[in-house]
Motif scaffolding. Structure first.
Motif, PDB file in Angstrom:
ATOM      1  N   UNK A 199       1.072  -1.205   0.048  1.00  0.00           N
ATOM      2  CA  UNK A 199       0.024   0.020   0.047  1.00  0.00           C
ATOM      3  C   UNK A 199       0.749   1.400   0.003  1.00  0.00           C
ATOM      4  N   UNK A 200       2.088   1.191   0.412  1.00  0.00           N
ATOM      5  CA  UNK A 200       3.176   2.273   0.065  1.00  0.00           C
ATOM      6  C   UNK A 200       3.365   2.879  -1.129  1.00  0.00           C
ATOM      7  N   UNK A 201       2.898   4.268  -1.431  1.00  0.00           N
ATOM      8  CA  UNK A 201       3.128   4.460  -2.860  1.00  0.00           C
ATOM      9  C   UNK A 201       4.709   4.818  -3.132  1.00  0.00           C
ATOM     10  N   UNK A 202       5.309   5.395  -2.223  1.00  0.00           N
ATOM     11  CA  UNK A 202       6.815   5.363  -2.245  1.00  0.00           C
ATOM     12  C   UNK A 202       7.324   3.908  -2.448  1.00  0.00           C
ATOM     13  N   UNK A 203       6.707   2.890  -1.761  1.00  0.00           N
ATOM     14  CA  UNK A 203       7.638   1.639  -2.175  1.00  0.00           C
ATOM     15  C   UNK A 203       7.209   1.267  -3.585  1.00  0.00           C
ATOM     16  N   UNK A 204       6.036   1.495  -3.760  1.00  0.00           N
ATOM     17  CA  UNK A 204       5.407   0.955  -5.201  1.00  0.00           C
ATOM     18  C   UNK A 204       6.343   1.804  -6.207  1.00  0.00           C
ATOM     19  N   UNK A 205       6.504   2.903  -6.027  1.00  0.00           N
ATOM     20  CA  UNK A 205       7.319   3.613  -6.951  1.00  0.00           C
ATOM     21  C   UNK A 205       8.736   2.945  -7.113  1.00  0.00           C
ATOM     22  N   UNK A 206       9.329   2.665  -5.920  1.00  0.00           N
ATOM     23  CA  UNK A 206      10.636   2.210  -5.879  1.00  0.00           C
ATOM     24  C   UNK A 206      10.673   0.909  -6.580  1.00  0.00           C
ATOM     25  N   UNK A 207       9.718  -0.020  -6.323  1.00  0.00           N
ATOM     26  CA  UNK A 207       9.675  -1.153  -6.873  1.00  0.00           C
ATOM     27  C   UNK A 207       9.772  -1.198  -8.416  1.00  0.00           C
ATOM     28  N   UNK A 208       8.848  -0.112  -8.846  1.00  0.00           N
ATOM     29  CA  UNK A 208       8.465   0.102 -10.213  1.00  0.00           C
ATOM     30  C   UNK A 208       9.734   0.469 -10.857  1.00  0.00           C
ATOM     31  N   UNK A 209      10.830   1.450 -10.356  1.00  0.00           N
ATOM     32  CA  UNK A 209      11.744   1.676 -10.693  1.00  0.00           C
ATOM     33  C   UNK A 209      12.949   0.758 -10.845  1.00  0.00           C
ATOM     34  N   UNK A 242      12.158  -2.414 -11.319  1.00  0.00           N
ATOM     35  CA  UNK A 242      11.628  -3.113 -12.230  1.00  0.00           C
ATOM     36  C   UNK A 242      12.053  -2.721 -13.586  1.00  0.00           C
ATOM     37  N   UNK A 243      12.015  -1.391 -14.093  1.00  0.00           N
ATOM     38  CA  UNK A 243      12.061  -0.739 -15.236  1.00  0.00           C
ATOM     39  C   UNK A 243      13.667  -0.819 -15.352  1.00  0.00           C
ATOM     40  N   UNK A 244      14.364  -0.588 -14.256  1.00  0.00           N
ATOM     41  CA  UNK A 244      15.899  -0.783 -14.440  1.00  0.00           C
ATOM     42  C   UNK A 244      16.229  -1.961 -14.810  1.00  0.00           C
ATOM     43  N   UNK A 245      15.675  -3.106 -14.273  1.00  0.00           N
ATOM     44  CA  UNK A 245      16.041  -4.404 -14.309  1.00  0.00           C
ATOM     45  C   UNK A 245      15.764  -5.004 -15.978  1.00  0.00           C
ATOM     46  N   UNK A 277      17.112  -6.200 -21.532  1.00  0.00           N
ATOM     47  CA  UNK A 277      17.025  -5.766 -22.833  1.00  0.00           C
ATOM     48  C   UNK A 277      18.285  -5.427 -23.403  1.00  0.00           C
ATOM     49  N   UNK A 278      19.287  -5.060 -22.777  1.00  0.00           N
ATOM     50  CA  UNK A 278      20.624  -4.709 -23.043  1.00  0.00           C
ATOM     51  C   UNK A 278      21.268  -6.101 -23.318  1.00  0.00           C
ATOM     52  N   UNK A 279      21.193  -6.948 -22.491  1.00  0.00           N
ATOM     53  CA  UNK A 279      21.664  -8.221 -22.586  1.00  0.00           C
ATOM     54  C   UNK A 279      21.212  -8.986 -23.708  1.00  0.00           C
ATOM     55  N   UNK A 280      19.768  -9.036 -23.837  1.00  0.00           N
ATOM     56  CA  UNK A 280      19.187  -9.548 -25.041  1.00  0.00           C
ATOM     57  C   UNK A 280      19.567  -9.266 -26.123  1.00  0.00           C
ATOM     58  N   UNK A 281      19.700  -7.856 -26.387  1.00  0.00           N
ATOM     59  CA  UNK A 281      20.305  -7.607 -27.716  1.00  0.00           C
ATOM     60  C   UNK A 281      21.613  -7.748 -28.060  1.00  0.00           C
ATOM     61  N   UNK A 282      22.453  -7.738 -27.122  1.00  0.00           N
ATOM     62  CA  UNK A 282      23.770  -8.239 -27.096  1.00  0.00           C
ATOM     63  C   UNK A 282      23.844  -9.647 -27.566  1.00  0.00           C
ATOM     64  N   UNK A 283      23.029 -10.435 -27.007  1.00  0.00           N
ATOM     65  CA  UNK A 283      23.407 -11.798 -27.341  1.00  0.00           C
ATOM     66  C   UNK A 283      22.178 -12.487 -28.383  1.00  0.00           C
ATOM     67  N   UNK A 284      21.583 -11.418 -28.801  1.00  0.00           N
ATOM     68  CA  UNK A 284      20.458 -11.934 -29.823  1.00  0.00           C
ATOM     69  C   UNK A 284      20.865 -11.955 -31.243  1.00  0.00           C
TER      70      UNK A 284
END
Ligand SMILES: [Zn+2]
Length: 102
Positions: free
Chosen positions: A29-39, A41-44, A49-56
């Motif tokens: 329920x924490x908005x801050x925590x949600x935002x952190x997790x989202x960030x 996620x997108x970083x991950x 994606x970068x690894x995929x591009x490299x190995x693809x």
């Protein structure tokens, strides 16, 4: 951090004070925590994606169709390299299979 943050759980409606997760149903329920997790996620995702591009191997295919001829040459070189590596890999696999069967 004396500030009290009271967040109503969107899942079960219970009010929680200074909690990241609902005390009743464990919903985040924490908005801050949600935002952190989202960030995170997108970083991950960007990393993956970068690894995929490299190995693809399709990168070679894309390069071969590139409008700029130097990129097409690079694509062909990359394509040949991938072919050689996979040929060696297949040969090695066959060799190991032969030894194992022997
Ligand atoms: Zn809840």
């Amino acid at each position: 951090m004396s500030e009290k943050r009271i967040i109503k759980c969107p899942n079960c409606g219970v009010f929680n004070t200074n909690k990241e997760y609902c005390t009743n149903c464990n919903t985040l329920i924490s908005h801050q925590k949600k935002r952190e997790l989202k960030e995170q996620d997108s970083k991950q995702q960007r990393v993956e994606e970068a690894i995929y591009e490299k190995e693809n191997p399709k990168l070679a295919e894309r390069l071969k169709k590139h409008p700029f001829f130097l990129y097409r040459i690079a694509g062909w070189i990359l394509y040949s390299a991938i072919m050689v590596v996979s040929a060696i890999g297949a040969g090695l696999a066959w060799f190991i299979a032969m030894i194992a069967a022997g």
